[in-house]
Design a protein around this motif. Structure first.
Motif, PDB file in Angstrom:
ATOM      1  N   PHE A   1     -46.403 -68.939  -7.218  1.00  0.00           N
ATOM      2  CA  PHE A   1     -47.592 -68.407  -6.488  1.00  0.00           C
ATOM      3  C   PHE A   1     -48.870 -68.791  -7.426  1.00  0.00           C
ATOM      4  O   PHE A   1     -49.934 -69.476  -6.791  1.00  0.00           O
ATOM      5  CB  PHE A   1     -47.396 -67.209  -5.662  1.00  0.00           C
ATOM      6  CG  PHE A   1     -48.766 -66.976  -4.876  1.00  0.00           C
ATOM      7  CD1 PHE A   1     -48.820 -67.185  -3.611  1.00  0.00           C
ATOM      8  CD2 PHE A   1     -49.842 -66.211  -5.634  1.00  0.00           C
ATOM      9  CE1 PHE A   1     -50.106 -66.733  -2.993  1.00  0.00           C
ATOM     10  CE2 PHE A   1     -50.961 -65.789  -4.904  1.00  0.00           C
ATOM     11  CZ  PHE A   1     -51.080 -66.182  -3.813  1.00  0.00           C
ATOM     12  N   ASP A   2     -48.987 -68.135  -8.168  1.00  0.00           N
ATOM     13  CA  ASP A   2     -50.339 -68.093  -9.186  1.00  0.00           C
ATOM     14  C   ASP A   2     -50.581 -69.542  -9.687  1.00  0.00           C
ATOM     15  O   ASP A   2     -51.616 -70.023  -9.524  1.00  0.00           O
ATOM     16  CB  ASP A   2     -49.922 -67.003 -10.444  1.00  0.00           C
ATOM     17  CG  ASP A   2     -50.020 -65.685 -10.009  1.00  0.00           C
ATOM     18  OD1 ASP A   2     -50.421 -65.506  -9.021  1.00  0.00           O
ATOM     19  OD2 ASP A   2     -49.287 -65.087 -10.786  1.00  0.00           O
TER      20      ASP A   2
ATOM     21  N   SER B   1     -51.341 -71.707  -6.223  1.00  0.00           N
ATOM     22  CA  SER B   1     -52.756 -71.635  -5.783  1.00  0.00           C
ATOM     23  C   SER B   1     -53.835 -71.824  -6.640  1.00  0.00           C
ATOM     24  O   SER B   1     -54.935 -72.394  -6.207  1.00  0.00           O
ATOM     25  CB  SER B   1     -52.889 -69.908  -5.661  1.00  0.00           C
ATOM     26  OG  SER B   1     -52.879 -69.285  -6.749  1.00  0.00           O
TER      27      SER B   1
ATOM     28  N   ILE C   1     -55.259 -68.469   0.699  1.00  0.00           N
ATOM     29  CA  ILE C   1     -54.140 -69.147   0.446  1.00  0.00           C
ATOM     30  C   ILE C   1     -53.015 -68.429   1.444  1.00  0.00           C
ATOM     31  O   ILE C   1     -52.877 -67.163   1.699  1.00  0.00           O
ATOM     32  CB  ILE C   1     -53.403 -68.549  -1.022  1.00  0.00           C
ATOM     33  CG1 ILE C   1     -54.858 -69.103  -2.083  1.00  0.00           C
ATOM     34  CG2 ILE C   1     -52.138 -69.114  -1.347  1.00  0.00           C
ATOM     35  CD1 ILE C   1     -54.452 -68.128  -3.160  1.00  0.00           C
TER      36      ILE C   1
ATOM     37  N   ALA D   1     -49.460 -67.361   2.164  1.00  0.00           N
ATOM     38  CA  ALA D   1     -48.341 -67.105   1.376  1.00  0.00           C
ATOM     39  C   ALA D   1     -47.075 -66.887   2.372  1.00  0.00           C
ATOM     40  O   ALA D   1     -47.252 -66.185   3.595  1.00  0.00           O
ATOM     41  CB  ALA D   1     -48.661 -66.166   0.536  1.00  0.00           C
TER      42      ALA D   1
ATOM     43  N   VAL E   1     -47.153 -72.758  -0.596  1.00  0.00           N
ATOM     44  CA  VAL E   1     -48.549 -72.391  -0.316  1.00  0.00           C
ATOM     45  C   VAL E   1     -49.296 -73.173   0.363  1.00  0.00           C
ATOM     46  O   VAL E   1     -49.076 -74.526   0.101  1.00  0.00           O
ATOM     47  CB  VAL E   1     -49.124 -71.530  -1.346  1.00  0.00           C
ATOM     48  CG1 VAL E   1     -48.383 -70.533  -2.094  1.00  0.00           C
ATOM     49  CG2 VAL E   1     -49.568 -72.583  -2.481  1.00  0.00           C
TER      50      VAL E   1
ATOM     51  N   VAL F   1     -53.558 -73.869   0.504  1.00  0.00           N
ATOM     52  CA  VAL F   1     -54.641 -73.383  -0.060  1.00  0.00           C
ATOM     53  C   VAL F   1     -55.596 -73.908   0.790  1.00  0.00           C
ATOM     54  O   VAL F   1     -55.584 -75.382   1.175  1.00  0.00           O
ATOM     55  CB  VAL F   1     -54.750 -73.704  -1.516  1.00  0.00           C
ATOM     56  CG1 VAL F   1     -56.005 -72.954  -2.062  1.00  0.00           C
ATOM     57  CG2 VAL F   1     -53.705 -73.390  -2.317  1.00  0.00           C
TER      58      VAL F   1
ATOM     59  N   GLU G   1     -50.004 -62.685  -8.028  1.00  0.00           N
ATOM     60  CA  GLU G   1     -49.033 -62.589  -6.882  1.00  0.00           C
ATOM     61  C   GLU G   1     -48.687 -61.218  -6.747  1.00  0.00           C
ATOM     62  O   GLU G   1     -48.568 -60.747  -5.514  1.00  0.00           O
ATOM     63  CB  GLU G   1     -47.677 -63.271  -7.142  1.00  0.00           C
ATOM     64  CG  GLU G   1     -46.706 -63.290  -6.412  1.00  0.00           C
ATOM     65  CD  GLU G   1     -45.148 -64.143  -6.732  1.00  0.00           C
ATOM     66  OE1 GLU G   1     -44.401 -64.067  -5.889  1.00  0.00           O
ATOM     67  OE2 GLU G   1     -45.513 -64.762  -7.589  1.00  0.00           O
TER      68      GLU G   1
ATOM     69  N   CYS H   1     -53.991 -64.592   1.559  1.00  0.00           N
ATOM     70  CA  CYS H   1     -54.373 -64.054   0.217  1.00  0.00           C
ATOM     71  C   CYS H   1     -55.735 -64.530  -0.157  1.00  0.00           C
ATOM     72  O   CYS H   1     -55.760 -65.901  -0.391  1.00  0.00           O
ATOM     73  CB  CYS H   1     -53.359 -64.300  -0.953  1.00  0.00           C
ATOM     74  SG  CYS H   1     -51.591 -63.806  -0.779  1.00  0.00           S
TER      75      CYS H   1
END
Length: 226
Positions: free
Chosen positions: A51-52, A55, A84, A86, A98, A100, A141, A168
């Motif tokens: 995720f990190d 994104s 984002i 998720a 994801v 974005v 995350e 997010c």
């Protein structure tokens, strides 16, 4: 890259318009129900990465787009937040998939420049109602997962919202060390304005999710026909 940095640092940031419908606090968590405006969004999907990392990759692509990496070569200004979408797994962690998104600035809503990066799509989205909570710091995350769980717990079993994904949001550039704003948003379901494609029996849900990912831009509200 220079255009992206100049656009990010020197432009006035335009916020995604929304209206607060109600506020509440439960289990030491403040949250609100808000109505978010629709419009045109630039969006990019990133898969197969944590995720990190995903994104960040998606956000950089979108910042390049609004910074001048488009068919008009124009810096479009900045909007916030970077949002984002998720998808939680059964254990609560986030899947390596994801989307974005960044709302197109008002000046370019009617006729957005075409992205030079073909992975970026321009999507028309309906307005939606969400439950939201806010927190600070440099969000990762684990923070989004934690606050999503807190928000769901505070809302309890009576609230109707989509369980298949949540948003997010991050509002601030990396160089801002203090007063940072991050949010978790849960998409309220059973809401009539613009339709809600997450109503109906499970087989209808699966059918609409299939249409969503394969045939239609993500998160365009679809009015369920009765």
């Amino acid at each position: 890259m220079l255009g992206m940095i100049k656009n990010s640092l020197l432009s006035t940031v335009e916020a995604w318009p929304y209206r607060v419908l109600s506020k509440a606090e439960k289990e030491e968590l403040g949250y609100e129900e808000r109505e978010c405006e629709g419009g045109r969004f630039a969006a990019v999907e990133v898969t197969g990465k944590p995720f990190d990392e995903a994104s960040k990759e998606g956000a950089v692509k979108l910042l390049k787009y609004v910074g001048g990496s488009n068919d008009k070569g124009v810096g479009m200004g900045m909007t916030a937040p970077v949002s984002i979408t998720a998808f939680p797994a059964e254990d609560g962690s986030l899947q390596q998939n994801v989307k974005v998104s960044l709302r197109i600035p008002s000046q370019f809503q009617a006729d957005p420049p075409c992205p030079s990066d073909e992975s970026i799509k321009i999507e028309e989205r309906q307005g939606m109602t969400v439950y939201s909570t806010q927190f600070g710091g440099y969000a990762k995350e684990v923070d989004y997962v934690n606050y999503a769980a807190k928000l769901k717990s505070a809302l309890g079993s009576e609230a109707a919202y989509c369980k298949d994904f949540y948003f997010c949001n991050g509002y601030d550039p990396p160089m801002k060390p203090y007063g940072r704003r991050n949010e978790n948003l849960l998409h309220k379901t059973g809401f009539s304005r613009g339709g809600c494609f997450f109503s109906g029996p499970p087989w209808e849900l699966l059918q609409k999710m299939g249409q969503l990912f394969n045939l239609r831009p993500f998160l365009i509200g679809v009015q369920r026909s009765n």
